[in-house]
Scaffold this active site. Structure first.
Site, PDB file in Angstrom:
ATOM      1  N   LYS A  99     -13.862   9.497   7.883  1.00 52.88           N
ATOM      2  CA  LYS A  99     -13.800   8.284   8.716  1.00 52.88           C
ATOM      3  C   LYS A  99     -15.176   7.614   8.727  1.00 52.88           C
ATOM      4  O   LYS A  99     -16.195   8.277   8.910  1.00 52.88           O
ATOM      5  CB  LYS A  99     -13.371   8.661  10.137  1.00 52.88           C
ATOM      6  CG  LYS A  99     -13.156   7.459  11.033  1.00 52.88           C
ATOM      7  CD  LYS A  99     -12.500   7.843  12.338  1.00 52.88           C
ATOM      8  CE  LYS A  99     -12.367   6.672  13.287  1.00 52.88           C
ATOM      9  NZ  LYS A  99     -11.600   5.560  12.734  1.00 52.88           N
ATOM     10  N   THR A 103      -3.207  -1.597   9.133  1.00 51.55           N
ATOM     11  CA  THR A 103      -4.551  -1.691   8.552  1.00 51.55           C
ATOM     12  C   THR A 103      -5.554  -2.043   9.649  1.00 51.55           C
ATOM     13  O   THR A 103      -5.308  -2.958  10.433  1.00 51.55           O
ATOM     14  CB  THR A 103      -4.542  -2.787   7.458  1.00 51.55           C
ATOM     15  OG1 THR A 103      -3.505  -2.447   6.541  1.00 51.55           O
ATOM     16  CG2 THR A 103      -5.869  -2.883   6.756  1.00 51.55           C
ATOM     17  N   ARG A 124      -2.032   7.137   2.020  1.00 48.87           N
ATOM     18  CA  ARG A 124      -1.568   8.243   2.883  1.00 48.87           C
ATOM     19  C   ARG A 124      -0.577   7.727   3.928  1.00 48.87           C
ATOM     20  O   ARG A 124       0.441   8.353   4.202  1.00 48.87           O
ATOM     21  CB  ARG A 124      -2.781   8.908   3.557  1.00 48.87           C
ATOM     22  CG  ARG A 124      -3.610   9.727   2.593  1.00 48.87           C
ATOM     23  CD  ARG A 124      -4.947  10.079   3.156  1.00 48.87           C
ATOM     24  NE  ARG A 124      -5.798   8.899   3.292  1.00 48.87           N
ATOM     25  CZ  ARG A 124      -7.091   8.925   3.571  1.00 48.87           C
ATOM     26  NH1 ARG A 124      -7.701  10.063   3.774  1.00 48.87           N
ATOM     27  NH2 ARG A 124      -7.791   7.806   3.660  1.00 48.87           N
ATOM     28  N   HIS A 161     -12.218  13.306  14.575  1.00 47.35           N
ATOM     29  CA  HIS A 161     -11.518  12.795  13.385  1.00 47.35           C
ATOM     30  C   HIS A 161     -11.977  13.541  12.128  1.00 47.35           C
ATOM     31  O   HIS A 161     -13.013  14.206  12.123  1.00 47.35           O
ATOM     32  CB  HIS A 161     -11.804  11.297  13.199  1.00 47.35           C
ATOM     33  CG  HIS A 161     -10.990  10.425  14.113  1.00 47.35           C
ATOM     34  ND1 HIS A 161     -11.349  10.183  15.423  1.00 47.35           N
ATOM     35  CD2 HIS A 161      -9.822   9.759  13.908  1.00 47.35           C
ATOM     36  CE1 HIS A 161     -10.452   9.401  15.985  1.00 47.35           C
ATOM     37  NE2 HIS A 161      -9.501   9.130  15.095  1.00 47.35           N
ATOM     38  N   HIS A 162     -11.202  13.319  11.049  1.00 43.89           N
ATOM     39  CA  HIS A 162     -11.558  13.849   9.724  1.00 43.89           C
ATOM     40  C   HIS A 162     -12.917  13.278   9.294  1.00 43.89           C
ATOM     41  O   HIS A 162     -13.332  12.208   9.772  1.00 43.89           O
ATOM     42  CB  HIS A 162     -10.469  13.488   8.712  1.00 43.89           C
ATOM     43  CG  HIS A 162     -10.218  11.999   8.614  1.00 43.89           C
ATOM     44  ND1 HIS A 162     -10.928  11.201   7.758  1.00 43.89           N
ATOM     45  CD2 HIS A 162      -9.373  11.182   9.285  1.00 43.89           C
ATOM     46  CE1 HIS A 162     -10.524   9.945   7.889  1.00 43.89           C
ATOM     47  NE2 HIS A 162      -9.577   9.907   8.816  1.00 43.89           N
ATOM     48  N   THR A 203      -9.799   3.710  18.924  1.00 46.08           N
ATOM     49  CA  THR A 203      -8.991   4.211  20.049  1.00 46.08           C
ATOM     50  C   THR A 203      -9.902   4.611  21.221  1.00 46.08           C
ATOM     51  O   THR A 203      -9.583   4.332  22.380  1.00 46.08           O
ATOM     52  CB  THR A 203      -8.148   5.413  19.580  1.00 46.08           C
ATOM     53  OG1 THR A 203      -7.311   4.955  18.515  1.00 46.08           O
ATOM     54  CG2 THR A 203      -7.284   5.970  20.699  1.00 46.08           C
ATOM     55  N   GLY A 239       0.810  -1.223   0.000  1.00 51.91           N
ATOM     56  CA  GLY A 239       0.000   0.000   0.000  1.00 51.91           C
ATOM     57  C   GLY A 239       0.841   1.269   0.000  1.00 51.91           C
ATOM     58  O   GLY A 239       0.478   2.259   0.641  1.00 51.91           O
ATOM     59  N   ASP A 265       1.825  -3.373  -4.669  1.00 53.64           N
ATOM     60  CA  ASP A 265       0.852  -2.395  -5.164  1.00 53.64           C
ATOM     61  C   ASP A 265       0.040  -3.077  -6.261  1.00 53.64           C
ATOM     62  O   ASP A 265       0.598  -3.459  -7.297  1.00 53.64           O
ATOM     63  CB  ASP A 265       1.615  -1.176  -5.712  1.00 53.64           C
ATOM     64  CG  ASP A 265       0.656  -0.086  -6.170  1.00 53.64           C
ATOM     65  OD1 ASP A 265      -0.464  -0.418  -6.623  1.00 53.64           O
ATOM     66  OD2 ASP A 265       1.032   1.091  -6.088  1.00 53.64           O
TER      67      ASP A 265
HETATM   68  P1  NAP Z   1      -5.412   5.021   1.872  1.00 55.76           P
HETATM   69  O1  NAP Z   1      -4.812   6.359   1.675  1.00 55.76           O
HETATM   70  O2  NAP Z   1      -6.750   4.704   1.278  1.00 55.76           O
HETATM   71  O3  NAP Z   1      -4.343   3.920   1.374  1.00 55.76           O
HETATM   72  C1  NAP Z   1      -4.618   2.578   1.184  1.00 55.76           C
HETATM   73  C2  NAP Z   1      -3.733   2.127   0.026  1.00 55.76           C
HETATM   74  O4  NAP Z   1      -3.815   0.702  -0.102  1.00 55.76           O
HETATM   75  C3  NAP Z   1      -4.167   2.722  -1.325  1.00 55.76           C
HETATM   76  O5  NAP Z   1      -3.030   3.264  -1.956  1.00 55.76           O
HETATM   77  C4  NAP Z   1      -4.699   1.504  -2.092  1.00 55.76           C
HETATM   78  O6  NAP Z   1      -4.506   1.639  -3.476  1.00 55.76           O
HETATM   79  C5  NAP Z   1      -3.824   0.424  -1.509  1.00 55.76           C
HETATM   80  N1  NAP Z   1      -4.334  -0.925  -1.735  1.00 55.76           N
HETATM   81  C6  NAP Z   1      -5.611  -1.359  -1.712  1.00 55.76           C
HETATM   82  N2  NAP Z   1      -5.637  -2.667  -1.981  1.00 55.76           N
HETATM   83  C7  NAP Z   1      -4.357  -3.047  -2.173  1.00 55.76           C
HETATM   84  C8  NAP Z   1      -3.738  -4.288  -2.522  1.00 55.76           C
HETATM   85  N3  NAP Z   1      -4.424  -5.392  -2.716  1.00 55.76           N
HETATM   86  N4  NAP Z   1      -2.388  -4.314  -2.640  1.00 55.76           N
HETATM   87  C9  NAP Z   1      -1.659  -3.231  -2.452  1.00 55.76           C
HETATM   88  N5  NAP Z   1      -2.180  -2.005  -2.148  1.00 55.76           N
HETATM   89  C10 NAP Z   1      -3.520  -1.952  -2.023  1.00 55.76           C
HETATM   90  O7  NAP Z   1      -5.567   4.694   3.432  1.00 55.76           O
HETATM   91  P2  NAP Z   1      -4.610   5.174   4.629  1.00 55.76           P
HETATM   92  O8  NAP Z   1      -5.146   6.375   5.286  1.00 55.76           O
HETATM   93  O9  NAP Z   1      -3.199   5.139   4.169  1.00 55.76           O
HETATM   94  O10 NAP Z   1      -4.855   3.961   5.631  1.00 55.76           O
HETATM   95  C11 NAP Z   1      -4.464   2.633   5.317  1.00 55.76           C
HETATM   96  C12 NAP Z   1      -4.928   1.721   6.429  1.00 55.76           C
HETATM   97  O11 NAP Z   1      -4.277   2.116   7.658  1.00 55.76           O
HETATM   98  C13 NAP Z   1      -6.430   1.805   6.735  1.00 55.76           C
HETATM   99  O12 NAP Z   1      -6.889   0.526   7.135  1.00 55.76           O
HETATM  100  C14 NAP Z   1      -6.517   2.794   7.908  1.00 55.76           C
HETATM  101  O13 NAP Z   1      -7.668   2.587   8.714  1.00 55.76           O
HETATM  102  C15 NAP Z   1      -5.265   2.422   8.641  1.00 55.76           C
HETATM  103  N6  NAP Z   1      -4.699   3.465   9.514  1.00 55.76           N
HETATM  104  C16 NAP Z   1      -4.037   3.011  10.595  1.00 55.76           C
HETATM  105  C17 NAP Z   1      -3.405   3.879  11.440  1.00 55.76           C
HETATM  106  C18 NAP Z   1      -2.644   3.310  12.607  1.00 55.76           C
HETATM  107  O14 NAP Z   1      -2.081   4.090  13.395  1.00 55.76           O
HETATM  108  N7  NAP Z   1      -2.589   2.001  12.763  1.00 55.76           N
HETATM  109  C19 NAP Z   1      -3.453   5.263  11.195  1.00 55.76           C
HETATM  110  C20 NAP Z   1      -4.123   5.724  10.063  1.00 55.76           C
HETATM  111  C21 NAP Z   1      -4.732   4.803   9.216  1.00 55.76           C
HETATM  112  P3  NAP Z   1      -5.738   2.171  -4.419  1.00 55.76           P
HETATM  113  O15 NAP Z   1      -6.237   3.412  -3.761  1.00 55.76           O
HETATM  114  O16 NAP Z   1      -5.119   2.385  -5.741  1.00 55.76           O
HETATM  115  O17 NAP Z   1      -6.768   1.072  -4.400  1.00 55.76           O
END
Ligand code: NAP
Length: 267
Positions: free
Chosen positions: A160, A101, A14, A156-157, A167, A10, A36
């Site tokens: 969400k 995730t 973000r 949150h934003h 949390t 991924g 990816d």
């Molecule tokens: P995001 O911006 O939507 O990023 C997710 C990425 O995963 C996108 O680039 C998407 O690509 C890619 N993706 C989807 N399916 C995939 C696959 N099969 N193989 C490879 N890449 C794939 O989301 P984010 O804000 O970065 O958050 C990602 C995850 O982390 C979410 O589950 C979120 O809830 C979590 N999160 C956790 C924390 C923490 O502290 N643990 C903090 C913030 C967020 P496409 O868009 O091209 O499909």
């Protein structure tokens, strides 16, 4: 010291973008490939936003990626569906997952824990990688022993999907484990507009604010006769999560089970 070889799933997301930057900034870490689903066969530096990085291969198939990369750790920052598949596959290949995730089910977590223990390798799944957020939860748990009147406001934003946040629920659970049970507010209170008092978790009220411009914030408000105590944490950007990702990568190399929650690796 040998470098820890890392795969990030991924990278365009973000969180993924910050993780690529963080891994490149640590001497002891080496990004060996990325997963990816849209750019199989390319190099990372061919993708927009990544031109400054070296020749890191991009795979869409996790099995091919793990077979070819010789990775020690998989960092997953994707979606619940793929995050679960990636984590399970990594464990089967003897690669240690560090998972940000969110949205895994209890059954999935149990299955992954069994698999990690069978393989005798580490797996860290942390719904909140911000070390300050974990401290906020721990400090709140300490305060709740002395103050049993508490309300939680999480902010949150507005993109969400779930409310209250994981949390906030986790904070309430940690507080419940130590505080004298109490139904918050007046015993005869009535909501003149439904929802005015927020969600009720073990007698504590949780309020969810959703606004553009916010990232992830929470305050825990304690009240007693003549005094109040507020514990607040703010994530202003996604870089705030990276010290927790770094700590998890280092820790996962030295454990042989699944650890859920960053609070379990911070003393
Ligand atoms: P995001 O911006 O939507 O990023 C997710 C990425 O995963 C996108 O680039 C998407 O690509 C890619 N993706 C989807 N399916 C995939 C696959 N099969 N193989 C490879 N890449 C794939 O989301 P984010 O804000 O970065 O958050 C990602 C995850 O982390 C979410 O589950 C979120 O809830 C979590 N999160 C956790 C924390 C923490 O502290 N643990 C903090 C913030 C967020 P496409 O868009 O091209 O499909």
């Amino acid at each position: 010291m040998e470098k820890i070889k890392i795969v990030i799933a991924g990278p365009r997301g973000r969180m993924g973008k910050e993780a690529v930057k963080m891994v490149h900034s640590i001497d002891n870490f080496e990004l060996v490939s990325v997963i990816d689903h849209k750019h199989d066969g390319k190099m990372l530096n061919e993708l927009v936003d990544f031109t400054q990085y070296g020749n890191t291969p991009v795979f869409s198939n996790i099995e091919e990626c793990l077979q070819k990369s010789g990775a020690d750790v998989l960092v997953d920052l994707t979606t619940p569906e793929f995050g679960y598949i990636h984590t399970k596959t990594a464990l089967q290949y003897g690669v240690r997952p560090v998972v940000g995730t969110t949205g895994f089910t209890e059954d999935q977590l149990k299955e992954l824990k069994t698999l990690a223990e069978e393989k005798d390798i580490g797996c860290i799944i942390a719904p909140n990688f911000a070390i300050g957020a974990v401290l906020m939860m721990k400090f709140s748990q300490i305060a709740a022993k002395y103050f049993n009147n508490v309300e939680i406001i999480e902010l949150h934003h507005d993109q969400k999907l779930d409310a209250p946040s994981g949390t906030a629920i986790k904070t309430a659970e940690m507080i419940s484990s130590v505080r004298e049970k109490k139904e918050q507010g007046h015993s005869n209170e009535k909501e003149t507009i439904t929802g005015a008092r927020g969600a009720n978790k073990d007698g504590m009220h949780i309020h969810s604010v959703r606004l553009p411009g916010l990232i992830a914030h929470q305050q825990v408000l304690f009240g007693a006769d003549g005094q109040g105590l507020t514990i607040r944490h703010d994530s202003y950007n996604r870089a705030s999560f990276m010290s927790g990702v770094k700590l998890s990568i280092e820790t996962v190399m030295n454990v042989g089970t699944l650890i859920y929650g960053l609070e379990n690796i911070i003393d």
